[in-house]
Design a protein around this motif. Structure first.
Motif, PDB file in Angstrom:
ATOM      1  N   GLU A 487     -11.273  41.164 -36.404  1.00 48.47           N
ATOM      2  CA  GLU A 487     -12.367  40.059 -36.722  1.00 48.47           C
ATOM      3  C   GLU A 487     -12.032  38.883 -37.082  1.00 48.47           C
ATOM      4  O   GLU A 487     -12.402  37.823 -36.980  1.00 48.47           O
ATOM      5  N   SER A 488     -10.881  38.999 -38.054  1.00 50.30           N
ATOM      6  CA  SER A 488     -10.456  37.700 -38.826  1.00 50.30           C
ATOM      7  C   SER A 488      -9.531  36.884 -37.996  1.00 50.30           C
ATOM      8  O   SER A 488      -9.691  35.626 -37.999  1.00 50.30           O
ATOM      9  N   VAL A 489      -9.094  37.582 -37.024  1.00 50.84           N
ATOM     10  CA  VAL A 489      -8.289  37.005 -35.825  1.00 50.84           C
ATOM     11  C   VAL A 489      -9.211  35.938 -35.138  1.00 50.84           C
ATOM     12  O   VAL A 489      -9.026  34.901 -34.865  1.00 50.84           O
ATOM     13  N   ARG A 490     -10.426  36.610 -34.634  1.00 54.07           N
ATOM     14  CA  ARG A 490     -11.455  35.993 -33.937  1.00 54.07           C
ATOM     15  C   ARG A 490     -12.015  34.971 -34.676  1.00 54.07           C
ATOM     16  O   ARG A 490     -12.188  33.673 -34.075  1.00 54.07           O
ATOM     17  N   GLU A 491     -12.268  35.212 -35.898  1.00 56.79           N
ATOM     18  CA  GLU A 491     -12.775  33.946 -36.687  1.00 56.79           C
ATOM     19  C   GLU A 491     -11.954  32.739 -37.033  1.00 56.79           C
ATOM     20  O   GLU A 491     -12.362  31.643 -36.813  1.00 56.79           O
ATOM     21  N   ARG A 492     -10.445  33.208 -37.078  1.00 53.41           N
ATOM     22  CA  ARG A 492      -9.429  32.028 -37.402  1.00 53.41           C
ATOM     23  C   ARG A 492      -9.393  31.270 -36.006  1.00 53.41           C
ATOM     24  O   ARG A 492      -9.289  29.983 -35.972  1.00 53.41           O
ATOM     25  N   PHE A 493      -9.498  31.996 -34.756  1.00 53.17           N
ATOM     26  CA  PHE A 493      -9.327  31.345 -33.363  1.00 53.17           C
ATOM     27  C   PHE A 493     -10.479  30.348 -33.463  1.00 53.17           C
ATOM     28  O   PHE A 493     -10.589  29.317 -32.813  1.00 53.17           O
ATOM     29  N   SER A 494     -11.806  30.770 -33.559  1.00 51.99           N
ATOM     30  CA  SER A 494     -12.940  30.060 -33.623  1.00 51.99           C
ATOM     31  C   SER A 494     -12.813  28.874 -34.677  1.00 51.99           C
ATOM     32  O   SER A 494     -13.298  27.607 -34.248  1.00 51.99           O
ATOM     33  N   GLU A 495     -12.424  29.047 -35.768  1.00 56.42           N
ATOM     34  CA  GLU A 495     -12.305  27.924 -36.875  1.00 56.42           C
ATOM     35  C   GLU A 495     -11.226  26.757 -36.403  1.00 56.42           C
ATOM     36  O   GLU A 495     -11.514  25.821 -36.579  1.00 56.42           O
ATOM     37  N   LEU A 496     -10.228  27.254 -35.429  1.00 55.81           N
ATOM     38  CA  LEU A 496      -9.457  26.460 -34.918  1.00 55.81           C
ATOM     39  C   LEU A 496      -9.749  25.797 -33.642  1.00 55.81           C
ATOM     40  O   LEU A 496      -9.133  25.101 -32.968  1.00 55.81           O
ATOM     41  N   ALA A 497     -10.708  26.158 -32.993  1.00 52.54           N
ATOM     42  CA  ALA A 497     -11.306  25.702 -31.837  1.00 52.54           C
ATOM     43  C   ALA A 497     -10.440  26.339 -30.710  1.00 52.54           C
ATOM     44  O   ALA A 497     -10.089  25.336 -29.807  1.00 52.54           O
ATOM     45  N   LEU A 498      -9.540  27.293 -30.894  1.00 52.74           N
ATOM     46  CA  LEU A 498      -8.800  27.790 -29.966  1.00 52.74           C
ATOM     47  C   LEU A 498      -9.622  28.525 -28.836  1.00 52.74           C
ATOM     48  O   LEU A 498     -10.259  29.492 -29.153  1.00 52.74           O
TER      49      LEU A 498
END
Length: 502
Positions: A487-498
């Motif tokens: 989940e943290s990976v997904r959230e970080r990807f969303s935060e970076l707009a990846l």
């Protein structure tokens, strides 16, 4: 001086070589040097050069578990133990054969055994057996009887010294008769004349799994059940090729192997106590003494200790990696495949389907570094090991630089994130199985919910993945790399707009 008469079994001659003799072997420049595929033989201007697996010095089955810096996923099958049982076997290594060189000069057969380490003269023995007509009906058989008949102790007139600087045990015997020989060799410790390592075991990679240290066949043969019979492990010699100065290089084809490269990075003496060695000037532990069972990572890192901490245990200049060569046409793609915590370089390439799906179906060379041990976390010297193994594979095989991929499992997934983010220009993509973000997930949306481990938090490097496509797989029931980390990976990807699909 012990008995050194010819053995009764046919025309078999055996010699035990416990000290240095003779000058260096001639004719080896450019042949029998550099990195190698384990358990192969080169003929180099009449010098036979056999080079072994490394860190495979575990002897027969039994004797209790080895004190290796690993766990259930990296235990060897063999159970032979060094007298220094308080030190990890990975750091002792003075019965671990690296190479055997043999040549004819002056009417004598000269032999030099190179060991992974030699600390004190007289600790190690090496033995050579020669069937002088290469006929199983008149020679060969159980190694135990050969050893009992032909052990030489330090001070024997055919041997003069052990070179602890070069880690070599050398000597010579009168030239045996015959035009075609079959040779066998072992190394071990002089205390009890215990055999730890057997040469010429080319079949180890394809033996039953698991085979974490490429020593299963050796352990089985030396065990009580195997009767100590190592007759399966030998090499046929055409004597005319030695006397004629022939050069023939080994050229293994497609398949699964251990490959060994020579690292520029080893260890240093502790300036406060020269009898001990340290990984670097600031390391938190000795690698050859009672103060620590391993070499810990850089001081000040969260991972300096603990169950999931980082430490380096494969400290020598000879470093192994698992290698799979596909049968497809060159140039090949290449996939780095990093093992998990407590595992070894064999773990991922031995997984069911890995060689077929990644190697053959995608025509990729598979490279799985040891990473300086089961707990290296692919950082510091472990990071250097991955880069060096990759460089060695690319230097020796035809690799398409546009088709180099990174992959790994658990701790290897951490390494996959780490390398893909810090070296994005080197990889066409990555695959991550339950990859650990590191540092107990600090500075993430799920801080303090992850087990500690990993010297850096790769979560902070994800913006470098913008142009590196990848696939990540997490499990809802994984007790170590839990679903919150996915989940943290997904959230970080969303935060970076990846761009991603979850």
């Amino acid at each position: 001086m012990t008995n050194k008469t010819a053995l009764a079994a046919g025309s078999l001659i055996a010699a035990s070589l416990l000290a240095a003799a003779a000058a260096a072997a001639p004719g080896t420049a450019g042949c029998g040097t550099g990195s190698w595929i384990a358990s192969t033989v080169d003929l180099c201007a009449g010098v036979l050069v056999y080079r072994d697996y490394v860190l495979d010095h575990y002897g027969a089955i039994g004797g209790g578990s080895q004190r290796w810096n690993g766990g259930a996923l990296s235990e060897p099958l063999g159970g032979a133990r060094y007298p220094e049982s308080s030190d990890p076997i990975s750091l002792i290594k003075y019965a671990d054969l690296v190479a055997l060189r043999m040549w004819i000069a002056g009417g004598r057969l000269h032999v030099s055994f190179e060991m992974n380490a030699l600390f004190t003269a007289g600790q190690t023995f090496a033995a050579l057996a020669i069937d002088t007509d290469d006929d199983p009906a008149t020679g060969g058989g159980v190694w135990g009887s050969l050893l009992a008949a032909a052990v030489f102790e330090q001070g024997d007139p055919d041997t003069t010294a052990i070179d602890t600087g070069a880690n070599t045990i050398s000597g010579s015997i009168p030239l045996p008769p015959g035009a075609h020989w079959r040779i066998q060799a072992v190394t071990g410790i002089t205390l009890g004349h215990n055999v730890f390592n057997v040469a010429f075991r080319s079949g180890e990679p394809e033996s039953a799994k698991p085979n974490w240290w490429f020593e299963r066949l050796q352990a089985q043969a030396l065990s009580a059940a195997g009767g100590g019979d190592i007759s399966a492990f030998g090499y046929a010699v055409d004597v005319a090729k030695l006397t004629g100065g022939v050069t023939e290089r080994a050229a293994p084809g497609p398949g699964y192997y251990e490959r060994v490269y020579l690292s520029d990075y080893t260890v240093a003496q502790d300036p406060q106590d020269p009898t001990k060695q340290v990984y670097d000037s600031g390391a938190e532990g000795y690698i050859n003494g009672a103060s620590s069972s391993a070499t810990y990572g850089v001081p000040g890192r969260r991972s300096a200790a603990g169950l999931l901490g980082q430490w380096v245990s494969a400290v020598g200049r000879y470093q192994p990696y698992a290698l799979y060569l596909p049968a497809g046409p060159a140039p090949h793609g290449l996939q780095l495949h990093l093992h998990g915590l407590t595992q070894t370089h064999a773990a991922q390439v031995e997984q069911p389907g890995a060689q077929q799906r990644f190697g053959e179906d995608l025509n990729r060379i598979l490279v799985s570094p040891l990473g300086r041990g089961p707990y290296g976390w692919y950082s510091d010297s472990s990071e250097r090991d991955v880069l060096d193994a990759l460089a060695d594979a690319q230097a020796n095989y035809a690799v398409d630089p546009e088709r180099v991929f990174m992959s790994g499992y658990s701790m290897g997934g951490y390494g996959t994130y780490y390398f893909s983010a810090l070296y994005p220009q080197r990889f066409a993509g990555f695959v991550d199985w339950v990859g650990y973000p590191g540092d107990g997930c600090e500075r993430t949306p799920i801080a303090n919910t992850c087990p500690n481990g990993g010297p850096s938090n790769v979560y902070e490097f994800f913006e470098n993945l913008e142009h590196v496509p990848g696939a990540m797989l997490y499990s809802g029931e994984d007790e170590l790399v839990n679903y919150q980390q996915g989940e943290s990976v997904r959230e970080r990807f969303s935060e970076l707009a990846l761009p991603h699909v979850f």
